[in-house]
Motif scaffolding. Structure first.
Motif, mmCIF file in Angstrom:
data_model
loop_
_atom_site.group_PDB
_atom_site.id
_atom_site.type_symbol
_atom_site.label_atom_id
_atom_site.label_comp_id
_atom_site.label_asym_id
_atom_site.label_seq_id
_atom_site.Cartn_x
_atom_site.Cartn_y
_atom_site.Cartn_z
ATOM 1 N N ASN A 32 0.824 -1.219 0.000
ATOM 2 C CA ASN A 32 0.000 0.000 0.000
ATOM 3 C C ASN A 32 0.858 1.269 0.000
ATOM 4 O OD1 ASN A 32 -2.384 -1.488 0.001
ATOM 5 N ND2 ASN A 32 -2.361 -1.652 2.230
ATOM 6 N N LEU A 33 1.678 1.365 -1.008
ATOM 7 C CA LEU A 33 2.485 2.560 -1.213
ATOM 8 C C LEU A 33 1.622 3.636 -1.861
ATOM 9 C CD1 LEU A 33 5.199 4.146 -1.504
ATOM 10 C CD2 LEU A 33 5.465 2.977 -3.709
ATOM 11 N N ARG A 34 1.740 4.868 -1.355
ATOM 12 C CA ARG A 34 1.038 6.013 -1.929
ATOM 13 C C ARG A 34 1.999 7.183 -2.066
ATOM 14 N NH1 ARG A 34 -3.698 7.922 1.471
ATOM 15 N NH2 ARG A 34 -4.120 9.171 -0.410
ATOM 16 N N VAL A 35 2.077 7.724 -3.281
ATOM 17 C CA VAL A 35 2.815 8.957 -3.532
ATOM 18 C C VAL A 35 1.783 10.002 -3.934
ATOM 19 C CG1 VAL A 35 4.593 10.102 -4.879
ATOM 20 C CG2 VAL A 35 4.857 7.683 -4.272
ATOM 21 N N LEU A 36 1.628 11.022 -3.096
ATOM 22 C CA LEU A 36 0.568 12.001 -3.307
ATOM 23 C C LEU A 36 0.981 13.058 -4.328
ATOM 24 C CD1 LEU A 36 -0.675 12.547 0.364
ATOM 25 C CD2 LEU A 36 -1.390 10.824 -1.300
ATOM 26 N N GLU A 37 -0.042 13.719 -4.855
ATOM 27 C CA GLU A 37 0.210 14.862 -5.727
ATOM 28 C C GLU A 37 0.823 15.988 -4.906
ATOM 29 O OE1 GLU A 37 0.048 15.117 -8.834
ATOM 30 O OE2 GLU A 37 -1.404 13.676 -9.636
ATOM 31 N N ALA A 38 1.337 16.981 -5.604
ATOM 32 C CA ALA A 38 1.984 18.088 -4.908
ATOM 33 C C ALA A 38 1.011 18.818 -3.988
ATOM 34 C CB ALA A 38 2.591 19.058 -5.921
ATOM 35 N N ASP A 39 -0.301 18.828 -4.353
ATOM 36 C CA ASP A 39 -1.279 19.508 -3.501
ATOM 37 C C ASP A 39 -1.793 18.618 -2.379
ATOM 38 O OD1 ASP A 39 -2.819 17.689 -4.848
ATOM 39 O OD2 ASP A 39 -4.048 19.157 -5.895
ATOM 40 N N ARG A 40 -1.311 17.331 -2.310
ATOM 41 C CA ARG A 40 -1.657 16.369 -1.262
ATOM 42 C C ARG A 40 -3.149 16.045 -1.220
ATOM 43 N NH1 ARG A 40 1.996 18.392 3.972
ATOM 44 N NH2 ARG A 40 3.958 18.630 2.817
ATOM 45 N N GLN A 41 -3.864 16.305 -2.320
ATOM 46 C CA GLN A 41 -5.299 16.038 -2.343
ATOM 47 C C GLN A 41 -5.637 14.699 -2.984
ATOM 48 O OE1 GLN A 41 -7.516 18.163 -0.853
ATOM 49 N NE2 GLN A 41 -5.625 19.186 -0.195
#
Length: 752
Positions: free
Chosen positions: A59-68
């Motif tokens: 369950n790896l998650r890399v968020l967008e720059a806006d963290r949304q």
């Protein structure tokens, strides 16, 4: 014992360290994710096993720059490696597996949502020495359950690829051979491909299978060209592609493809183009060896809708940036005064037949150029709907059951021959053959024939141009066309069976042509019209239009017919055109003699064989000449009476000037005391004065009445015609034609 204790403590600490490494790494990654990637990273579980050489992540998650939202996520990932080789130049990875990898790519113009993750080039990095080269081996790589979502903000499109599977085995920096297998889904469509690469030879081989791959997602990319409410289709293909990846224009291809259920609908919810299946078989296509060998190329159930309105045609209106109206505007003339009158703006396309020929050329030219070969090129069960709303009444024509077939196209063939068949408006038949040169549309042969089409179908055009509809008639139109270097030579024949013209329908027609008269003249004794319409012109002249040229020739024919009808009438009865133009009398003659009877008999034949015709007898003579003759005849009659002779018709006994004697001159002189001497030069003037102008005019009217009575009696009693078939029209003044020197009835033919 102490060393054993120390060893045990060291071993215990080592075990604690090894067990703690994943947790430490997970903590460090989440703690310093912004420093490492510039993004927030979340991991449920990180597993590092030095003994088995396993690196696992859940369950790896890399968020967008806006963290949304997520830029990248992976449900489960594993890497199996030999960790002791990490400290050498030989890296060995037993396997990489990624399950549930999801990537969201967003493009906004030239910018992507991952631009901040890419290293920016700098002068320092550019000047660094080349990195150290490693030897690496990868036994297997497996990607399963993956997905990619791509969004183009400016275009407004979104593509979603899911169920992605990727497999590659036995990869090594020591081997030039690479292989990969991939499979993915897009909506209900699937793509499966196997790729093999030989890096030493820069060669590749790609075997792909495509099933129901959709086109609808690509509609937004068309919106800067054409405005559509619906764009849909799907692709089925089985293709083998090989070539050099360093030479993109050199490749070999074989296989087959089907573009099925294609549909384009404009913003008014009207279909533009559709077809059930477009199939293409490629036997062998090799650009390097110049081999272009196709199998069967076939389009099944194509449909085209052409709509012409005052705003232009539906295809031009659907374009985002249509061509200017000035570039399309051409003028036409179909009026009796050709130099001044013009038609409305020319359509951007001319007719369904021209559109069909151009479409066939466009479809086939890619497969005929240079040394292309094909087993067959075919169109089956096509439909072409044509609407014209520029007229007072709308016009509709359907070309259905359209088929076109070219077979066995060989390399040495100069032309590709198409046999074309279609049904026109459900009753008519279209048969055509098209020969397209490999050199292009500037050299081609196109012959076609249309029959069993009701002329009344074209009433919107006939009422618009000439104000008259057709109430009966079946059309047979044949055309033979040869194009050489864009110069058209066209021989056309228009045959209409049992043609009949209706009553004038509108006062706003573009032309005032006497259609009833023209048709009556052109119609043979069986009620048919047979016209040859030759046309020629330079096709690459933007002002030249084929159908406009035909209309111009037809107009010229009609004008010639109505202004000079006698040849056609003479052909109908097998007579001389001169006999139908006039009935000529000698001066003072009014009785029907042999010459007048012969001409009236021919006129009667016309009225009997063409019952739609009536005629006008227009009286024409040199009135001064004939009135002078009447005055002389009246003076001679008075002279004969003075001699005690029996009274006779003065018109029948009037002498010529050369036969007068001196006693007649003396009699006239005695009757006119005002004249000192009467002789040959003034005898006519003397008789005019003796008789009086009023009496001469009365005698002149009586003379023409006698001629009318004689003609009427002959037509009634000898020819048995009804009196309502003709009229007598008084026109006693000499016409502009100075060749008319004798009194006569000019004959005008007309149709009520």
């Amino acid at each position: 014992m102490r060393w054993k204790l120390l060893l045990a403590i060291f071993a215990g600490l080592l075990m604690i360290l090894l067990v703690s490494i994943p947790h430490i790494a997970e903590w460090y990654l989440e703690k310093h994710d912004q420093e490492l990637l510039g993004r927030e990273v979340e991991v449920d579980d990180l597993d590092i096993n030095i003994f088995t050489g396993k690196l696992g992540i859940e369950n790896l998650r890399v968020l967008e720059a806006d963290r949304q939202s997520d830029f990248l996520s992976c449900r489960d990932g594993k890497v199996y490696f030999s960790w002791w080789k990490l400290f050498s130049d030989d890296i060995y990875i037993r396997g990489i597996t990624l399950d549930g990898l999801q990537v969201n790519i967003i493009q906004n113009g030239e910018q992507f949502n991952f631009d901040d993750l890419l290293p920016s080039p700098s002068e320092d990095t550019l000047e660094q020495e080349e990195p150290k080269k490693y030897v690496w081996h990868l036994d297997s790589m497996l990607l399963s359950g993956a997905g990619i979502k791509y969004q183009d903000v400016l275009v407004g499109s979104e593509l979603a690829l899911d169920s992605i599977t990727f497999i590659s085995r036995d990869l090594s920096s020591q081997s030039p051979l690479y292989n990969a297998y991939a499979r993915l889904m897009m909506d209900e469509g699937a793509l499966e491909a196997t790729l093999n690469i030989d890096a030493d030879q820069s060669l590749y081989t790609l075997q792909s299978n495509i099933a129901q791959f959709p086109f609808a997602a690509f509609q937004p990319y068309l919106e800067h060209v054409i405005k559509l409410s619906t764009f849909d289709s799907h692709l089925d293909a089985n293709i083998l592609l090989s070539g050099s990846y360093t030479q993109a224009d050199s490749f070999a291809l074989s296989g087959d493809m089907h573009v099925r259920d294609f549909v384009m609908v404009d913003e008014q919810q009207d279909s533009l183009i559709a077809w059930a299946d477009f199939s293409l078989e490629v036997d062998s296509l090799d650009t390097r060896k110049q081999i272009y060998d196709f199998g069967d190329i076939r389009m099944l159930h194509p449909y085209i809708r052409l709509v012409n309105s005052t705003e232009g045609d539906n295809f031009t209106r659907a374009l985002v940036n249509p061509p200017s109206q000035d570039s399309l505007a051409t003028k036409d003339s179909l009026t009796v005064q050709p130099p001044t009158d013009t038609l409305k703006q020319e359509n951007s396309f001319q007719s369904p037949f021209e559109f069909l020929a151009k479409t066939l050329y466009d479809v086939s030219q890619e497969y005929l150029f240079v040394n292309y070969l094909a087993d067959s090129i075919a169109i089956d069960e096509g439909v072409l709907d044509y609407y014209d709303y520029t007229l007072q009444d709308s016009f509709y024509m359907e070309l259905s059951q359209l088929s076109a077939l070219a077979t066995d196209i060989k390399e040495g063939d100069q032309y590709a021959h198409f046999d074309i068949r279609a049904l026109l408006d459900r009753t008519g038949n279209l048969v055509a053959d098209l020969e397209v040169s490999r050199s292009g549309v500037d050299n081609m042969l196109f012959n076609f024939k249309v029959d069993n089409v009701y002329l009344s179908n074209f009433n919107p055009y006939s009422k618009y141009y000439v104000a008259y509809p057709f109430v009966d008639g079946k059309v047979i139109f044949s055309s033979k066309n040869s194009i050489k270097d864009y110069f058209l030579t066209s021989d056309n024949n228009l045959f209409v069976e049992e043609i009949a013209v209706g009553e004038k329908d509108t006062a706003n027609a573009l032309n005032e042509l006497p259609m009833k008269l023209a048709v009556a003249l052109l119609r043979d004794l069986q009620g048919n019209v047979d016209l040859d319409v030759p046309v020629e012109g330079q096709l690459n002249d933007p002002k030249y239009k084929f159908w406009r040229a035909i209309l111009q020739v037809l107009k010229n024919i009609l004008l010639k017919v109505v202004t000079a009808p006698y040849r056609l009438l003479a052909n109908a009865i097998g007579g001389d055109p001169k006999d139908l133009k006039s009935v000529t009398f000698a001066d003072l003659q009014y009785d029907i003699q042999q010459e007048q009877a012969r001409r009236l008999k021919n006129v009667a034949k016309v009225l009997k064989k063409k019952p739609e015709f009536n005629i006008n007898f227009v009286s024409v003579s040199d009135s001064v000449e004939e009135k002078s003759a009447l005055a002389l005849a009246e003076g001679w009659s008075d002279y004969q009476s003075s001699l005690g002779m029996v009274s006779q018709d003065s018109l029948l006994i009037a002498p010529g000037l050369n036969s007068l004697d001196s006693s007649f001159f003396y009699f006239i002189q005695q009757s006119l005391p005002s004249i000192d001497s009467v002789y040959a030069e003034n005898i006519v003037a003397a008789c005019m004065e003796l008789t009086g102008e009023a009496q001469v005019n009365a005698l002149y009217q009586q003379l023409w009445q006698k001629r009318q009575d004689a003609v009427r009696d002959y037509l009634l009693e000898v020819e048995g015609l009804n009196e309502d078939r003709w009229l007598f029209v008084e026109k006693t003044e000499a016409p502009a034609d100075t060749t008319i020197t004798q009194p006569q009835f000019l004959i005008e033919y007309h149709v009520e």
